[in-house]
Scaffold this motif. Structure first.
Motif, PDB file in Angstrom:
ATOM      1  N   PHE A 353       0.829  -1.175  -0.091  1.00  0.00           N
ATOM      2  CA  PHE A 353      -0.072   0.082   0.075  1.00  0.00           C
ATOM      3  C   PHE A 353       0.820   1.207   0.147  1.00  0.00           C
ATOM      4  O   PHE A 353       0.564   2.183  -0.659  1.00  0.00           O
ATOM      5  N   ASN A 354       1.740   1.255   0.878  1.00  0.00           N
ATOM      6  CA  ASN A 354       2.678   2.469   0.907  1.00  0.00           C
ATOM      7  C   ASN A 354       3.542   2.514  -0.273  1.00  0.00           C
ATOM      8  O   ASN A 354       3.837   3.733  -0.762  1.00  0.00           O
ATOM      9  N   THR A 357       0.898   4.562  -2.885  1.00  0.00           N
ATOM     10  CA  THR A 357       0.379   5.629  -2.567  1.00  0.00           C
ATOM     11  C   THR A 357       1.130   6.735  -2.862  1.00  0.00           C
ATOM     12  O   THR A 357       2.245   7.030  -2.634  1.00  0.00           O
ATOM     13  N   GLU A 359       0.507  10.147  -2.030  1.00  0.00           N
ATOM     14  CA  GLU A 359       0.750  11.187  -0.927  1.00  0.00           C
ATOM     15  C   GLU A 359       1.957  11.193  -0.225  1.00  0.00           C
ATOM     16  O   GLU A 359       2.543   9.775   0.197  1.00  0.00           O
ATOM     17  N   ARG A 361       3.984  10.475   3.172  1.00  0.00           N
ATOM     18  CA  ARG A 361       3.595   9.709   4.564  1.00  0.00           C
ATOM     19  C   ARG A 361       4.049  10.649   5.539  1.00  0.00           C
ATOM     20  O   ARG A 361       4.930  11.431   5.496  1.00  0.00           O
ATOM     21  N   TYR A 374      -0.937   9.153   5.842  1.00  0.00           N
ATOM     22  CA  TYR A 374      -0.716   9.785   4.530  1.00  0.00           C
ATOM     23  C   TYR A 374      -0.939  11.411   4.691  1.00  0.00           C
ATOM     24  O   TYR A 374      -2.311  11.465   5.355  1.00  0.00           O
ATOM     25  N   LEU A 385      -6.469   5.778  -4.390  1.00  0.00           N
ATOM     26  CA  LEU A 385      -5.988   4.541  -3.417  1.00  0.00           C
ATOM     27  C   LEU A 385      -5.691   3.163  -4.221  1.00  0.00           C
ATOM     28  O   LEU A 385      -6.655   2.887  -5.208  1.00  0.00           O
ATOM     29  N   THR A 491      -7.125   1.563  -9.174  1.00  0.00           N
ATOM     30  CA  THR A 491      -7.078   2.326  -7.852  1.00  0.00           C
ATOM     31  C   THR A 491      -8.638   2.784  -7.692  1.00  0.00           C
ATOM     32  O   THR A 491      -9.386   2.584  -8.504  1.00  0.00           O
TER      33      THR A 491
END
Length: 526
Positions: A353-354, A357, A359, A361, A374, A385, A491
């Motif tokens: 997920f990280n 993504t 945005e 952190r 985030y 997402l 997404t």
């Protein structure tokens, strides 16, 4: 909710303020009977309505990291028949007040139900828990919560059960098959029970009783039925029950003989199955006797002779269309607000997920229950997402529609977190991963079923309003309204929540998280 328990049985100003008060007042004014499939109103513990009722003086601001840290505190403390031949299998059933359900986050972020018990009928606001078995109510209690306090100082009393006030109440003797005689002084005495939860010294203690649970058919006829059920007369509550979690009782929905679904099935009132629907808007439904519909996904339960739970096997995790084979088991638990995973599943989901993504952190503080958070830019109104998809044993796909929580950080910045908490032992699929689905707990076929649903237009029900706006103004605190993730996109586009008002943030904070309970027993009731 994950609870550790032992037991001697075999096993809740503004318009919203007025609406919630209305529910509390009317719960005791109706009674009914029924036959077939049952449902009742449910609620969730930590919404704006309950925050208004309970007051928020001295609490961390909703939507901040301390808010979530507080809510997950209890979670971290936890170490975890066949239908009678004459039953009409096509007729669904509901509780006296219909099958409409509500998510009320201010009560431990749990789902709550309005149930009607006794003669004359009296209503109780109980937490619904597929992770435990015993249904108990505060009863002639010396230690329990007796009401809720509104922010203006007004107090609304809760109903307190008493066997002496119900003409249909009977005490369960030690000789009953639902009672373990090991703690009885003599066989003729009343059956004691004790449920001990490892959530910070939380327990309920009392005796087992039998009384009428009022139900109605969930169709145009709405015929009444009365079911005789066994439950706990809880004389002493401790721990979280005195701090807002399940303040007016707990409704166990587990597999053991003492649970209400088991009793309804054994008496021929309903199929040995029930469903819970978790709407994206915080509204939903629970129905007993519901065994699902065509086209639903299914996966078998992992049965255990001792301490059976609604445990399933996940064989693959996919983030953003990138699958990874990883087999592990997890318990579907309506009594847990967020999902808890241990390694390697936790690392696989969170790190993937990280990586996907966009945005920035957030630098989490030490009290953050979520590791992956985030930041949103000041004027950001939408973000994407990666799609999270679970492959269940048998091959059916389970898309997670609501894996995040939007919140406000300590510095006032808006953002979101992956709402998965790292566990050291048991894997739990909490209610956030069930959002957007009608989940079928089919104990007849021993399978878990699921089908995408908004909880308004499911077949076989007509008691929910056609227009959601007709329902009380009760909604999830998160402000998250994910779009459906069906189709080829990997997404999901999520609208960012509006900035919070001065007094009513639509997001959550760490204090609320401390009151989120995991309620399932991990060793046998004795």
């Amino acid at each position: 909710m994950a609870w550790a328990c032992t037991c001697t049985a075999n096993r809740s100003f503004s318009f919203v303020h007025v609406v919630l008060l209305f529910f509390v007042l009317v719960w005791g004014s109706q009674r009914c009977d029924g036959f077939g499939t049952f449902g009742f109103d449910i609620h969730h513990r930590f919404s704006d309505p309950v925050m208004e009722i309970l007051g928020a003086d001295g609490l961390p601001e909703k939507g901040t990291l301390p808010y979530y840290a507080a809510m997950t505190h209890r979670d971290q403390l936890v170490k975890r028949r066949h239908l009678a031949s004459d039953v009409d299998q096509t007729t669904p059933l509901a509780f006296a007040y219909g099958n409409r359900t509500y998510q009320l986050p201010p009560f431990a972020y749990l789902h709550y139900a309005n149930v009607s018990v006794g003669t004359p009928s009296t209503s109780y606001l109980v937490a619904l828990d597929t992770g435990s078995d015993v249904f108990w109510l505060p009863c002639d209690c010396s230690s329990c919560i007796r009401g809720i306090k509104f922010s203006n100082g007004d107090i609304q009393d809760f109903s307190i059960y008493s066997p002496n006030n119900s003409s249909t109440s009977k005490k369960i003797p030690c000789s009953s098959s639902l009672c373990s005689p090991r703690r009885c002084a003599i066989e003729a005495t009343e059956c004691p029970y004790q449920v001990v939860y490892l959530s910070n010294g939380t327990s309920s203690t009392g005796i087992l009783v039998e009384d009428v649970l009022h139900l109605t058919t969930d169709d145009g006829k709405q015929e009444n039925v009365e079911a005789n059920i066994t439950f706990g007369c809880g004389k002493v509550q401790t721990g979280s029950f005195l701090e807002g979690g399940a303040p007016n009782g707990l409704f166990g929905l587990g597999m053991e003989n003492i649970s209400v679904p088991s009793i309804l099935a054994s008496q021929g009132h309903a199929l040995n199955s029930f469903s819970m629907c978790f709407g994206l808007d915080g509204l939903g439904r629970i129905r007993f006797g519901d065994n699902g519909s065509l086209g639903q996904g299914e996966t078998p339960f992992n049965l255990r002779r001792l301490h059976p739970f609604y445990n399933v096997t996940i064989t693959q995790i996919s983030l953003g269309g990138k699958p990874a084979d990883l087999e592990f088991s997890a318990i579907f638990d309506s009594g847990t607000s967020f999902s808890y995973l241990n390694d390697p599943a936790y690392t696989q989901i969170s790190e993937s997920f990280n990586m996907l993504t966009k945005e920035k952190r957030h630098s989490n503080t030490s009290d953050s229950p979520f590791e992956y958070c985030y930041e949103l830019s000041p004027n950001q109104t939408i973000f994407e997402l990666p799609k999270l998809n679970l492959t269940m044993k048998g091959g059916d796909q389970y898309v997670v529609f609501d894996p995040i929580l939007q919140l406000k950080f300590d510095n006032g910045e808006q953002g979101y977190c992956l709402a998965v908490v790292k566990s050291e032992d048991v894997n739990i699929i909490g209610q956030n991963f069930m959002t957007g689905y009608r989940i079928i707990f089919d104990r007849e076929k021993m399978v878990l079923g699921w089908k995408e649903s908004n909880c308004y237009n499911d077949e076989g029900t007509n008691t929910l309003p056609i227009n959601p706006s007709d329902s009380p103004a009760i909604s999830p605190d998160t402000g998250v309204t994910p779009e459906a993730t069906s189709g080829t996109s990997n997404t999901s586009r999520i609208p960012a929540a509006d900035p919070p008002s001065k007094n009513h943030s639509p997001k959550l904070n760490f204090f609320t998280l401390s009151l989120i309970l995991i309620l399932f027993p991990f060793f046998a009731i004795v």
